[in-house]
Write a protein that holds these residues in place. Sequence first.
Motif, PDB file in Angstrom:
ATOM      1  N   LEU A 136     -16.967 -78.035   0.472  1.00 25.09           N
ATOM      2  CA  LEU A 136     -17.171 -77.381   1.749  1.00 25.09           C
ATOM      3  C   LEU A 136     -18.669 -77.356   2.044  1.00 25.09           C
ATOM      4  O   LEU A 136     -19.501 -77.288   1.132  1.00 25.09           O
ATOM      5  CB  LEU A 136     -16.592 -75.967   1.781  1.00 25.09           C
ATOM      6  N   VAL A 137     -18.997 -77.431   3.346  1.00 25.82           N
ATOM      7  CA  VAL A 137     -20.378 -77.535   3.785  1.00 25.82           C
ATOM      8  C   VAL A 137     -20.677 -76.354   4.696  1.00 25.82           C
ATOM      9  O   VAL A 137     -19.988 -76.141   5.699  1.00 25.82           O
ATOM     10  CB  VAL A 137     -20.644 -78.867   4.520  1.00 25.82           C
ATOM     11  N   ILE A 138     -21.699 -75.586   4.345  1.00 26.41           N
ATOM     12  CA  ILE A 138     -22.194 -74.489   5.172  1.00 26.41           C
ATOM     13  C   ILE A 138     -23.433 -74.994   5.906  1.00 26.41           C
ATOM     14  O   ILE A 138     -24.385 -75.463   5.276  1.00 26.41           O
ATOM     15  CB  ILE A 138     -22.537 -73.256   4.340  1.00 26.41           C
ATOM     16  N   SER A 139     -23.433 -74.904   7.233  1.00 28.36           N
ATOM     17  CA  SER A 139     -24.564 -75.352   8.035  1.00 28.36           C
ATOM     18  C   SER A 139     -25.153 -74.156   8.769  1.00 28.36           C
ATOM     19  O   SER A 139     -24.410 -73.386   9.395  1.00 28.36           O
ATOM     20  CB  SER A 139     -24.141 -76.424   9.036  1.00 28.36           C
ATOM     21  N   ILE A 140     -26.458 -74.021   8.690  1.00 26.75           N
ATOM     22  CA  ILE A 140     -27.170 -72.960   9.410  1.00 26.75           C
ATOM     23  C   ILE A 140     -28.236 -73.614  10.271  1.00 26.75           C
ATOM     24  O   ILE A 140     -29.197 -74.204   9.750  1.00 26.75           O
ATOM     25  CB  ILE A 140     -27.832 -71.941   8.455  1.00 26.75           C
ATOM     26  N   ALA A 141     -28.051 -73.561  11.586  1.00 25.42           N
ATOM     27  CA  ALA A 141     -29.063 -74.043  12.528  1.00 25.42           C
ATOM     28  C   ALA A 141     -29.814 -72.831  13.049  1.00 25.42           C
ATOM     29  O   ALA A 141     -29.219 -71.814  13.406  1.00 25.42           O
ATOM     30  CB  ALA A 141     -28.405 -74.808  13.668  1.00 25.42           C
ATOM     31  N   TYR A 142     -31.142 -72.950  13.134  1.00 32.94           N
ATOM     32  CA  TYR A 142     -31.938 -71.763  13.412  1.00 32.94           C
ATOM     33  C   TYR A 142     -33.252 -72.146  14.094  1.00 32.94           C
ATOM     34  O   TYR A 142     -33.666 -73.318  14.098  1.00 32.94           O
ATOM     35  CB  TYR A 142     -32.237 -71.008  12.114  1.00 32.94           C
ATOM     36  N   ALA A 143     -33.888 -71.138  14.675  1.00 31.14           N
ATOM     37  CA  ALA A 143     -35.242 -71.304  15.203  1.00 31.14           C
ATOM     38  C   ALA A 143     -36.228 -71.234  14.040  1.00 31.14           C
ATOM     39  O   ALA A 143     -36.090 -70.409  13.138  1.00 31.14           O
ATOM     40  CB  ALA A 143     -35.551 -70.226  16.233  1.00 31.14           C
ATOM     41  N   LEU A 144     -37.234 -72.113  14.073  1.00 34.61           N
ATOM     42  CA  LEU A 144     -38.158 -72.237  12.954  1.00 34.61           C
ATOM     43  C   LEU A 144     -39.592 -72.046  13.434  1.00 34.61           C
ATOM     44  O   LEU A 144     -40.094 -72.839  14.233  1.00 34.61           O
ATOM     45  CB  LEU A 144     -38.014 -73.612  12.302  1.00 34.61           C
ATOM     46  N   PRO A 145     -40.277 -70.974  12.996  1.00 35.73           N
ATOM     47  CA  PRO A 145     -41.687 -70.805  13.362  1.00 35.73           C
ATOM     48  C   PRO A 145     -42.568 -71.752  12.561  1.00 35.73           C
ATOM     49  O   PRO A 145     -42.313 -72.010  11.384  1.00 35.73           O
ATOM     50  CB  PRO A 145     -41.963 -69.337  13.018  1.00 35.73           C
ATOM     51  N   THR A 146     -43.592 -72.270  13.201  1.00 35.93           N
ATOM     52  CA  THR A 146     -44.522 -73.179  12.527  1.00 35.93           C
ATOM     53  C   THR A 146     -45.940 -72.608  12.609  1.00 35.93           C
ATOM     54  O   THR A 146     -46.284 -71.902  13.559  1.00 35.93           O
ATOM     55  CB  THR A 146     -44.488 -74.578  13.164  1.00 35.93           C
ATOM     56  N   TYR A 147     -46.747 -72.934  11.654  1.00 38.54           N
ATOM     57  CA  TYR A 147     -48.084 -72.357  11.536  1.00 38.54           C
ATOM     58  C   TYR A 147     -48.951 -72.764  12.729  1.00 38.54           C
ATOM     59  O   TYR A 147     -49.231 -73.933  12.954  1.00 38.54           O
ATOM     60  CB  TYR A 147     -48.723 -72.821  10.235  1.00 38.54           C
TER      61      TYR A 147
END
Length: 560
Positions: free
Chosen positions: A314-325
Amino acid sequence: MAKRGREHEGSDIEHQAKRIKPLKVERLLSLSDELILRVLSYLPVPDLLVCQRLSHKYHGLAGDGQLWKAHYYNRFVRPRASKLPGLKDVGAPTGTLHFASRASKWLQDEHLVEKDARTNWKQQYKLRHNWSRGTCVAEEIQVADEAPVPPILVQLHNGVIYMADQVDGLRAWSAKADRRMLAQTNLPSSASRQPPTSLAIDSKEDDQDITRIAIGFESGSFSIYAFQHADGLLAHQYTQPSSSNGVISSISLAWPYAVTMTATQILSLYHFQDMAQEKNSNVQLAPPRLLHSLKSHTVWPPLSTSLRTSSTNLVISIAYALPTYLSGWTVGIQEVKIFLNGELDESRMASAIDEHYRPLAFSTRPMMHHLTRPVIGSLATSTATELRHIHSKPTSLSYTHPYLLVSQLDNTLTLYLVTSTSESLSISAGSRLWGHTSSVSGAHVGGRGKAVSVSRRGDELRVWELEGGFASAAARKRLATGDLSVQIRSDSRQSHIAEENSQAGLDLVNRNTSGATLDEKEDMAELTLTRGWIGFDEENVVVLKEQSQGKQALVIYDFT
């Protein structure tokens, strides 16, 4: 008496004249039904609809399912081959797809041609035509007299709308023509003091008689419910005790597995005892086994979790907003693969940052060679505000593999394509989507690349066709010309509808698309805000809106 005689004589002459009819030979009447169907198969849709008005016989022949099946294939299935790389050459040396009854040729429409499927092809053609034109009828369902905090949670699944809130508990509404409430139940007493914060529907769908629902709460607990379609009952099956991990911000369900993500960035995977053979929804479930609990330091809202199962893992996928430096925001995705026995296989991450990405904190204008050069003296000239919007935090995010769709502050959306293989995980560079004229509060993308977005004021909804991405020249042309979306119109004027119908030849199919009544329009005018939730299925689009007085309502856009 003579005068009466003349009148009587004139009436007899007139009566005889009416009875005399010119001799006409209807040559088609001498043909068999099979030959007439063969002739009708060469007619376009407008002429086919006219033939249905000739007589009862032609009404049945011109409405034959095989005729409309061929038109459906030619208009809605075959053109998709040009959008999907490699498909147009499969089994067709000439580079085209020919009409076939084999399910493999229907490109994810195979459920319409399955052995036991009873498809009304004319109705199906009408449905897809309405989607392509954005033509529908809107209806409002009042769901709350006061705005609950947090807002009502909504999910649409297989024609049923599921809603959860602290006051009215869990409710199931029909999205079909009757628009009635199917079932209602209170939340468990242990969680009644804590408002629900996330809602998920079982995505596996092994059992067509029972739909399982998962609700996450502010206290860190979650509950499992089962909706029995035949009896119209919602049954509570399990509630997890409260946890110190924090608010459950997202939850996913693929029976017998459940995944929760908390606001403290803790991901937990649970396994329930598999009761697939048990048809009684009132059976209480045993406590699940916690397989894994993972901590993240990069996952930020808005986010989306999904759970996919296969025969091996089984595959758990988490798509999210990513802050960058020093660079604003981008999007990222993490995949966690787990064997069915509970053993962790691997975890991998990817982001949309490419070689052209530059920080916005530089004193000079960032180098963005991947963006179109601005036209001097036009509205396309880049400004500092526009550059900040390009890398601003997304307002909403929706992920259905392989499509990742986010909305931005500058009235646009960005589409990313996720590539997941056994060796690698990657996200393509984002493609900007223009079309909205005001701020976008929510968007939802489906598996075929169809997506629906809504503005914050709820007065603008758009349907997007994003299948295949923008790798081909035809797709890039559609992106440049703005032909990727169509605005949903639920209160079109009759003259405008007649024009649309004449172009597509559906002046008889779309007879009842005049929209809402005057009273309904006045009520809908008070709906001024959307909470960002929007969902759709094959027939409906459902939007959660809020009136200025705080009342909340569901607006259902029916495309049938």
